[in-house]
Design a protein around this motif. Structure first.
Motif, PDB file in Angstrom:
ATOM      1  N   LYS A  64       1.003  -1.387   0.228  1.00  0.00           N
ATOM      2  CA  LYS A  64       0.219  -0.133   0.001  1.00  0.00           C
ATOM      3  C   LYS A  64       0.473   1.052   0.042  1.00  0.00           C
ATOM      4  O   LYS A  64       0.662   2.161   0.075  1.00  0.00           O
ATOM      5  N   TYR A  65       2.431   1.424   0.106  1.00  0.00           N
ATOM      6  CA  TYR A  65       3.256   2.450   0.400  1.00  0.00           C
ATOM      7  C   TYR A  65       3.290   2.462  -1.272  1.00  0.00           C
ATOM      8  O   TYR A  65       4.661   2.145  -2.586  1.00  0.00           O
ATOM      9  N   PRO A 263       0.592   6.104   7.780  1.00  0.00           N
ATOM     10  CA  PRO A 263       0.145   4.970   7.616  1.00  0.00           C
ATOM     11  C   PRO A 263      -1.461   5.324   8.297  1.00  0.00           C
ATOM     12  O   PRO A 263      -2.245   4.613   8.479  1.00  0.00           O
ATOM     13  N   THR A 265      -3.741   7.626   8.772  1.00  0.00           N
ATOM     14  CA  THR A 265      -4.405   7.825   8.241  1.00  0.00           C
ATOM     15  C   THR A 265      -5.313   6.597   7.325  1.00  0.00           C
ATOM     16  O   THR A 265      -6.766   7.019   6.856  1.00  0.00           O
ATOM     17  N   TRP A 266      -5.012   5.279   6.883  1.00  0.00           N
ATOM     18  CA  TRP A 266      -5.846   4.764   6.255  1.00  0.00           C
ATOM     19  C   TRP A 266      -6.833   4.706   7.363  1.00  0.00           C
ATOM     20  O   TRP A 266      -7.653   3.355   6.111  1.00  0.00           O
ATOM     21  N   SER A 267      -6.946   3.599   8.275  1.00  0.00           N
ATOM     22  CA  SER A 267      -8.440   3.836   9.036  1.00  0.00           C
ATOM     23  C   SER A 267      -9.225   4.717   9.740  1.00  0.00           C
ATOM     24  O   SER A 267      -9.552   4.535  11.489  1.00  0.00           O
ATOM     25  N   GLU A 270     -12.071  10.717   6.216  1.00  0.00           N
ATOM     26  CA  GLU A 270     -11.686  11.763   5.480  1.00  0.00           C
ATOM     27  C   GLU A 270     -11.855  13.165   5.996  1.00  0.00           C
ATOM     28  O   GLU A 270     -11.614  13.659   5.926  1.00  0.00           O
TER      29      GLU A 270
END
Length: 297
Positions: A64-65, A263, A265-267, A270
């Motif tokens: 995902k990077y 990372p 912000t991935w969970s 918005e």
């Protein structure tokens, strides 16, 4: 022509240190051939990319990077000096633990991302004490290694698997593992008998202001590294640990880079990300444990 020169320049540099390498497929020695490829005794061939790095993976991976994440990380490290105290702390440890400063020391950054930490640390180590240091950065992410090789020359950059690193036994004086996954069996294999592993793990206050803004639940806002520290102590001859804590004031650009690179912000939502991005400045805590270990004899 410039791309060809980058490839050849990198191959020439790697040829000075080809004795480090072992084929990730068959474990035999490797040599740089025609300043184009790294080839083992059984003729497994890994070409230098036009950007100067090598891809020594034996299987494909999804990560995902993204390129954007690594570019933001590089800017946060190099332009906002967010991690400058960490680079100096690590370089100081390396210098203190080097017995023979007349030799070239070999530093492997395992999980190097886009390479800025390794480049900064090598520069400080060179200027502070030793005659020369060879920096080797590996990461599973091709995007990160491409950016590293584009921005930092006179280093060895390779896409490689931490579980199957393309190096011979006992090759490195220092192994760095900075806020990244580990493979302690490989680290023990790669480390020289008098070498050190330096692992950086988050402490409870790391990015606490960002975590408190992005998450409602206390278990997301809080962080404990006790399990990671315990596992490190079980895997190495434990030397010492220290805690590095400081606060940085980030401007709007640096806030954007931090949001892009983490990372965390991935969970979250918005809405919460946008709310943090609307800040013109923010005080952000860096709170890290620096763990030092030696090979288990």
């Amino acid at each position: 022509m410039l791309q060809e020169n980058k490839r050849i320049k990198s191959a020439k540099y790697v040829s000075n240190f080809e004795s480090l390498f072992a084929c990730p497929l068959c474990k035999t020695s490797m040599k740089v051939i025609d300043f184009k490829s790294l080839i083992c005794l059984n003729h497994h061939t890994f070409d230098f990319a036009k950007q100067g790095y090598m891809n020594l993976m034996t299987h494909s991976v999804n990560t995902k990077y993204s390129k954007g994440l690594f570019e933001a990380r590089r800017k946060l490290i190099t332009e906002s000096v967010f991690y400058k105290p960490l680079s100096h702390a690590i370089a100081k440890i390396i210098n203190e633990h080097q017995v023979n400063t007349e030799e070239i020391i070999s530093i492997l950054d395992a999980g190097c991302g886009e390479g800025s930490h390794l480049s900064n640390i090598c520069d400080i180590v060179r200027s502070d004490s030793v005659e020369s240091a060879v920096g080797v950065g590996i990461d599973i992410s091709k995007e990160g290694i491409m950016i590293a090789s584009k921005n930092y020359s006179n280093k060895i950059w390779a896409v490689a698997d931490l579980a199957n690193t393309p190096f011979k036994n006992k090759q490195f004086d220092v192994i760095l593992n900075i806020l990244s996954p580990s493979n302690y069996a490989e680290f023990n294999r790669l480390l020289k008998s008098d070498g050190i592993v330096i692992k950086i793990v988050p402490q409870s206050g790391y990015l606490k202001e960002l975590r408190e803004h992005l998450f409602y639940k206390p278990e997301k806002q809080n962080y404990s590294n006790s399990e990671k520290v315990m596992r490190f102590k079980e895997s190495f001859q434990f030397v010492e640990s220290s805690r590095l804590s400081y606060t940085m004031n980030l401007n709007k650009s640096s806030i954007e880079w931090l949001i892009q690179m983490t990372p965390l912000t991935w969970s979250t939502t918005e809405e919460r990300i946008r709310s943090f991005l609307n800040k013109n400045s923010a005080q952000i805590s860096v709170d890290l444990d620096i763990l030092i270990g030696k090979n288990i004899i």
